[in-house]
Design an enzyme around this catalytic site. Sequence first.
Site, mmCIF file in Angstrom:
data_model
loop_
_atom_site.group_PDB
_atom_site.id
_atom_site.type_symbol
_atom_site.label_atom_id
_atom_site.label_comp_id
_atom_site.label_asym_id
_atom_site.label_seq_id
_atom_site.Cartn_x
_atom_site.Cartn_y
_atom_site.Cartn_z
ATOM 1 N N GLY A 251 -10.284 -3.719 39.926
ATOM 2 C CA GLY A 251 -10.806 -2.771 40.910
ATOM 3 C C GLY A 251 -10.563 -3.207 42.339
ATOM 4 O O GLY A 251 -10.283 -2.377 43.216
ATOM 5 N N ASP A 252 -10.652 -4.498 42.591
ATOM 6 C CA ASP A 252 -10.369 -5.031 43.926
ATOM 7 C C ASP A 252 -8.930 -4.720 44.325
ATOM 8 O O ASP A 252 -8.662 -4.270 45.443
ATOM 9 C CB ASP A 252 -10.622 -6.538 43.952
ATOM 10 C CG ASP A 252 -10.268 -7.164 45.288
ATOM 11 O OD1 ASP A 252 -10.751 -6.682 46.331
ATOM 12 O OD2 ASP A 252 -9.494 -8.147 45.292
ATOM 13 N N ALA A 253 -8.010 -4.929 43.397
ATOM 14 C CA ALA A 253 -6.594 -4.664 43.676
ATOM 15 C C ALA A 253 -6.346 -3.177 43.905
ATOM 16 O O ALA A 253 -5.625 -2.794 44.830
ATOM 17 C CB ALA A 253 -5.729 -5.178 42.531
#
Length: 131
Positions: free
Chosen positions: A18-20
Site C-alpha cells: 500500500g505504501d508503494a
Amino acid sequence: MEKLRAERLTPVGLAFIGDAVHTLYVRERVLESSDGVIGTLHTAASRQVNARAQAAVFDELIERGVFTDEEADVARRAKNAHLHSRSKTATPTDYHKATALEAVIGFVHISGDTEREKYLLDLCAECQAKD
C-alpha cells in the site's frame, strides 16, 4: 483469486504494498502539476507521503465512514500490528494510523478492485488538498 491472496497476507505486508501504491499515485499527481524540478517534486510528494499526513487522512476517512467492513477489519489489524520500525518524525499513534491506511490501500490493490483503489486514492488526495 486475488482477494483470497490479499486475505492471506499480513497487515504489515499489505502496508508494504500500500505504501508503494500510494507513493506512486502521489508522485504521478505531483508530476502532472509541477515544473518537473526534482527537488520540488520530492518535496511536494513528501508532504503527502509521510506518517503524519497519512494519519490525518486515515482519521478523515474513518470519520466519513468510507471503509467497508472488510477494509475496516484490515485497518484495525494493521493499526494494532506490532511494528518493528519507528518514525523519526511522527508519533507512534500517527505511525500506526498511517500503517492502517497503507494496509487498506494494499488490500484493495492486491484484491484487484481497481475502481475501489482509484476511489480511495482520490479520496486521500482530496483530504490532503484540504490541509
